[in-house]
Write an enzyme that holds these catalytic residues in place. Structure first.
Site, PDB file in Angstrom:
ATOM      1  N   TYR A 158       0.846  -1.210   0.000  1.00  0.00           N
ATOM      2  CA  TYR A 158       0.000   0.000   0.000  1.00  0.00           C
ATOM      3  C   TYR A 158       0.875   1.251   0.000  1.00  0.00           C
ATOM      4  O   TYR A 158       0.638   2.194  -0.755  1.00  0.00           O
ATOM      5  CB  TYR A 158      -0.916  -0.040   1.225  1.00  0.00           C
ATOM      6  CG  TYR A 158      -1.962   1.047   1.282  1.00  0.00           C
ATOM      7  CD1 TYR A 158      -3.107   0.988   0.499  1.00  0.00           C
ATOM      8  CD2 TYR A 158      -1.821   2.140   2.149  1.00  0.00           C
ATOM      9  CE1 TYR A 158      -4.079   1.985   0.564  1.00  0.00           C
ATOM     10  CE2 TYR A 158      -2.782   3.137   2.226  1.00  0.00           C
ATOM     11  CZ  TYR A 158      -3.916   3.051   1.431  1.00  0.00           C
ATOM     12  OH  TYR A 158      -4.877   4.050   1.495  1.00  0.00           O
ATOM     13  N   LYS A 162       1.069   4.153  -2.837  1.00  0.00           N
ATOM     14  CA  LYS A 162       0.699   5.544  -2.544  1.00  0.00           C
ATOM     15  C   LYS A 162       1.892   6.493  -2.734  1.00  0.00           C
ATOM     16  O   LYS A 162       1.705   7.646  -3.123  1.00  0.00           O
ATOM     17  CB  LYS A 162       0.108   5.642  -1.126  1.00  0.00           C
ATOM     18  CG  LYS A 162      -1.235   4.894  -0.959  1.00  0.00           C
ATOM     19  CD  LYS A 162      -2.321   5.432  -1.880  1.00  0.00           C
ATOM     20  CE  LYS A 162      -3.697   4.830  -1.607  1.00  0.00           C
ATOM     21  NZ  LYS A 162      -4.735   5.330  -2.534  1.00  0.00           N
TER      22      LYS A 162
END
Ligand code: NAD
Length: 255
Positions: A158, A162
């Site tokens: 993640y 990001k």
């Protein structure tokens, strides 16, 4: 009276069926925009479109899996067919990662997360930018995260996605700065949405644990992210491009 900063504008939102995407689609609609809502979850997305239409603008729900290039291309083509133009895009759809140290992340889990949380924004912009250039420019906002600016234990995929979104945003901003397209990112902190419910477990203890990371002592609301997206997309944000705007109640400031 509500401002109508987006009257006559055609706006495309992914992940519009829930949380931050829904709140932002509704905020655009309430300020006069015509909105295409794109989401893999047709039920939530149709409900968002119904709510958006209550604000008086045109709202079109399109089922779209952002890990599919053809779904994205079709959804953007339909936006231009329906509204005759594309002015603003909010590339926001995303999924969370179950907490796990790097070695325990399965290869296909990594690929799925990168496809949905990062590659999707590349594909969206690849097809949005030519449509925007037809009308002399536009504005794009991508949803990164506090996880785009710090490392987080147990969140390697993640966090990588990001962080990648911020690099993608900055480079796209430079590529099109002289052609009237601005590209920015928002980096939300802990926001009260179904995703955060799943992440915290939704229990009082889980909620207290995540709120404990917030210097302001509460979660943010989806509407607080929407207002930043609208500012970046409006003429008020006309000199902002390549910016990753952290809106996180101070979560990452003192780290
Ligand atoms: P959410 O789960 O409430 O909404 C996400 C939406 O994306 C859902 O409607 C879901 O159906 C859709 N989606 C998921 N996979 C998709 C796919 N393959 N194709 C199309 N749509 C898909 O989550 P949210 O909290 O509103 O998150 C929105 C964005 O904000 C995500 O990118 C998330 O990573 C980011 N974010 C959220 C928080 C938070 O605290 N909630 C913090 C930082 C960043």
């Amino acid at each position: 009276m509500t401002e109508r900063r987006f009257a006559g504008k055609a706006v495309f939102v992914t992940g519009a069926g829930s949380g931050i995407g829904r709140a932002t689609a509704l905020a655009f609609a309430s300020e006069g925009a015509d909105v295409v809502l794109a989401d893999i979850d047709a039920v939530g997305n149709d409900e968002s479109a119904r709510l958006a239409a209550e604000h008086g603008g045109r709202a079109v729900a399109i089922r779209c899996d952002v890990s599919s290039s053809s779904d994205i291309r079709n959804a953007i083509e339909r936006t231009v067919e329906e509204f005759g133009r594309l002015d603003i895009a909010f590339n926001n759809a995303g999924i969370e990662q179950p907490a796990a140290p790097l070695v325990d992340i399965e290869e296909d889990e990594w690929t799925r997360l990168i496809d949905i949380d990062l590659r999707s924004a590349f594909l969206c912009m690849k097809y949005q930018i030519p449509a925007m250039l037809e009308n002399g420019g536009g504005s794009i906002v991508n949803t990164s995260s506090g996880a785009g600016v710090i490392g987080i234990r147990g969140q390697a995929a993640y966090v990588a996605a990001k962080h990648g979104l911020i690099g993608l945003t900055k480079s796209a901003a430079l590529d099109y700065a002289d052609q009237g397209i601005r590209v920015n990112a928002v980096c939300p902190g802990i926001i009260e949405t179904p995703m955060m419910d799943r992440f915290s477990g939704g229990t009082p203890e889980g909620r207290a644990r995540v709120i404990g990371q917030e210097p302001v002592g509460r979660m943010g609301t989806a509407a607080e992210i929407a207002s930043a997206v609208l500012w970046l997309s409006s003429d008020l944000g006309s000199f902002a491009t390549g910016h990753a705007m952290v809106i996180d109640g101070g979560q990452t400031v003192g780290l």
